[in-house]
Design a protein around this motif. Sequence first.
Motif, short mmCIF file in Angstrom:
data_model
loop_
_atom_site.label_atom_id
_atom_site.label_comp_id
_atom_site.label_asym_id
_atom_site.label_seq_id
_atom_site.Cartn_x
_atom_site.Cartn_y
_atom_site.Cartn_z
N VAL A 207 0.83 -1.21 0.00
CA VAL A 207 0.00 0.00 0.00
C VAL A 207 0.87 1.27 0.00
CG1 VAL A 207 -1.87 1.22 1.21
CG2 VAL A 207 -1.78 -1.27 1.28
N GLY A 208 2.09 1.14 0.46
CA GLY A 208 2.95 2.31 0.66
C GLY A 208 3.14 3.16 -0.59
N ILE A 209 3.17 4.45 -0.39
CA ILE A 209 3.52 5.39 -1.47
C ILE A 209 4.58 6.31 -0.89
CG2 ILE A 209 2.73 7.24 -3.00
CD1 ILE A 209 -0.08 6.07 -2.85
N ASN A 210 5.83 6.10 -1.28
CA ASN A 210 6.93 6.86 -0.67
C ASN A 210 7.83 7.46 -1.75
OD1 ASN A 210 6.32 5.59 2.03
ND2 ASN A 210 6.93 3.76 0.91
N HIS A 211 8.42 8.58 -1.42
CA HIS A 211 9.42 9.19 -2.30
C HIS A 211 10.79 8.63 -1.95
CE1 HIS A 211 6.97 13.04 -3.35
NE2 HIS A 211 6.31 11.91 -3.54
N LYS A 212 11.52 8.22 -2.97
CA LYS A 212 12.88 7.77 -2.72
C LYS A 212 13.82 8.56 -3.64
CE LYS A 212 15.87 3.74 -2.84
NZ LYS A 212 16.12 2.48 -3.54
N GLU A 213 14.87 9.10 -3.07
CA GLU A 213 15.82 9.88 -3.84
C GLU A 213 16.33 9.06 -5.02
OE1 GLU A 213 19.46 12.01 -2.36
OE2 GLU A 213 18.06 12.42 -0.68
N ASP A 214 16.38 9.69 -6.19
CA ASP A 214 16.89 9.01 -7.37
C ASP A 214 17.42 10.07 -8.33
OD1 ASP A 214 17.45 7.55 -9.61
OD2 ASP A 214 15.42 6.75 -9.89
N SER A 215 18.74 10.15 -8.41
CA SER A 215 19.35 11.22 -9.20
C SER A 215 19.11 11.03 -10.70
CB SER A 215 20.86 11.28 -8.90
OG SER A 215 21.42 10.01 -9.09
N THR A 216 18.78 9.79 -11.11
CA THR A 216 18.53 9.56 -12.54
C THR A 216 17.11 9.98 -12.94
OG1 THR A 216 17.71 7.30 -12.22
CG2 THR A 216 20.10 7.57 -12.51
N ALA A 217 16.24 10.17 -11.96
CA ALA A 217 14.87 10.57 -12.27
C ALA A 217 14.80 12.08 -12.48
CB ALA A 217 13.93 10.15 -11.15
N LYS A 218 13.88 12.50 -13.36
CA LYS A 218 13.72 13.91 -13.70
C LYS A 218 13.50 14.77 -12.45
CE LYS A 218 11.68 14.93 -18.15
NZ LYS A 218 10.36 14.85 -18.76
N LYS A 219 12.61 14.29 -11.60
CA LYS A 219 12.25 15.07 -10.42
C LYS A 219 13.21 14.88 -9.25
CE LYS A 219 7.28 15.13 -11.37
NZ LYS A 219 6.03 14.40 -11.14
N GLY A 220 14.20 14.00 -9.43
CA GLY A 220 15.16 13.76 -8.36
C GLY A 220 14.69 12.69 -7.38
N PHE A 221 13.49 12.14 -7.60
CA PHE A 221 13.00 11.05 -6.75
C PHE A 221 12.13 10.11 -7.57
CE2 PHE A 221 9.64 14.24 -6.54
CZ PHE A 221 8.49 13.47 -6.69
N LYS A 222 11.94 8.92 -7.03
CA LYS A 222 10.93 8.03 -7.63
C LYS A 222 9.99 7.56 -6.54
CE LYS A 222 13.81 3.88 -7.46
NZ LYS A 222 14.25 2.68 -8.12
N ILE A 223 8.85 7.03 -6.99
CA ILE A 223 7.84 6.54 -6.04
C ILE A 223 8.08 5.04 -5.81
CG2 ILE A 223 5.35 6.17 -5.67
CD1 ILE A 223 5.98 9.10 -5.72
N VAL A 224 8.22 4.67 -4.54
CA VAL A 224 8.38 3.25 -4.21
C VAL A 224 7.40 2.87 -3.10
CG1 VAL A 224 10.84 3.22 -4.85
CG2 VAL A 224 10.18 3.68 -2.46
N GLY A 225 7.22 1.58 -2.92
CA GLY A 225 6.31 1.09 -1.89
C GLY A 225 7.03 0.85 -0.57
N ASP A 226 6.35 0.10 0.30
CA ASP A 226 6.92 -0.26 1.61
C ASP A 226 7.72 -1.56 1.54
OD1 ASP A 226 5.79 1.95 2.82
OD2 ASP A 226 4.03 0.87 3.56
N VAL A 227 7.67 -2.21 0.37
CA VAL A 227 8.34 -3.51 0.20
C VAL A 227 9.44 -3.35 -0.85
CG1 VAL A 227 7.98 -5.94 -0.44
CG2 VAL A 227 6.13 -4.66 0.68
N ASP A 228 10.54 -4.06 -0.66
CA ASP A 228 11.61 -4.06 -1.65
C ASP A 228 11.16 -4.93 -2.83
OD1 ASP A 228 13.88 -4.10 -3.14
OD2 ASP A 228 15.19 -4.90 -1.57
N PHE A 229 10.42 -4.29 -3.73
CA PHE A 229 9.72 -5.01 -4.80
C PHE A 229 10.65 -5.87 -5.65
CE2 PHE A 229 8.09 -5.32 -9.15
CZ PHE A 229 6.79 -5.76 -8.94
N GLU A 230 11.77 -5.29 -6.10
CA GLU A 230 12.64 -5.98 -7.06
C GLU A 230 13.11 -7.33 -6.53
OE1 GLU A 230 13.16 -5.63 -10.20
OE2 GLU A 230 11.78 -3.92 -10.14
N LYS A 231 13.39 -7.41 -5.24
CA LYS A 231 13.82 -8.70 -4.67
C LYS A 231 12.62 -9.53 -4.23
CE LYS A 231 18.45 -7.36 -3.29
NZ LYS A 231 18.89 -6.28 -2.40
#
Length: 275
Positions: A207-231
């Motif tokens: 359910v989580g909607i969080n900002h995570k710093e990401d220098s490659t993203a246009k806005k400087g952040f991306k939206i991630v959840g509460d779970v480490d999705f990729e793993k």
Amino acid sequence: GKLKKKAAEEVGIKSYDVELPANVAQDELLQVISDLNADEDIHAILVQLPLPSHINSDEVLASIKPSKDVDGFGPMNVGRLCLYAKELLAMPSSSPMGESPSPSSSTSLASSFCAMPCTALGVIAMLQSLDMDFRGKSAVVVGRSRIVGMPVAILLQALDCTVTTIHSHTANPQSYLSRADIVVAAIGRPEFIQAEWLKPGAVVIDVGINHKEDSTAKKGFKIVGDVDFEKAKHVSSSISPVPGGVGPMTVAMLLKNTLNLARASIGLKPMETFR
Ligand SMILES: NC(=O)c1ccc[n+]([C@@H]2O[C@H](COP(=O)([O-])OP(=O)(O)OC[C@H]3O[C@@H](n4cnc5c(N)ncnc54)[C@H](OP(=O)(O)O)[C@@H]3O)[C@@H](O)[C@H]2O)c1
């Protein structure tokens, strides 16, 4: 707010914004709600949270007429959720043939429609789409907010899951997660829940909607959840993505609640909640 407005427009639901200044007085806000309560053309009222700190949110939510409380956050509807979650989840769909007004609609709290919190409904709808048998399943809900965690836990229990709620004082949350067939994460901590904490094959709703710093993203952040999705996607049997998972489902359930409140106002049964 914008997404909800656009979605309403797309399905032909008229929506109106009442924008008030951040320093609005409590009485003024209560008056706005009172006027909307009395307006017969309005079937659903949503107060966008969080409210400024000088406002008593509980009093504001309690002032919404229960039959127009589309988020189901008022005390009457939370009470009905607690008492009748099973009945509310099992509400019969309307028959496509005769849509006869149900005489019991205003007499029985257990058998008349009331709106349940949209995000929680979205979570349950996603789980039900998997066609799994909920009975006896071990479910862990991470987070106990009134908006998400608490109603999700109540609904899962109504589906006969054995539910554990985890919060910020829970000792060793991993010990619960490692046994969970179903995990619902609603804490607001970016990628907090690790893949190795999960039981292999678990179903995970994030359910989580969080900002995570990401220098490659246009806005400087991306939206991630509460779970480490990729793993976690390699450990779970199903996992909902962020963005694009629970978020759109919440909007869909808001529209459904709105429709069903409008139907209830003229004595029609609700449309099927799920499937
Ligand atoms: N997709 C959607 O439509 C939607 C809708 C609503 C919210 N959200 C997102 O869902 C997340 C949660 O929202 P919310 O409104 O429920 O948040 P909230 O009111 O801040 O509640 C967070 C809950 O998580 C618990 N918690 C915090 N850190 C924890 C930790 N490290 N371990 C265990 N429990 C922890 C808190 O425990 P305590 O009770 O002990 O403080 C609290 O119960 C946010 O990211 C929010 O943006 C998404």
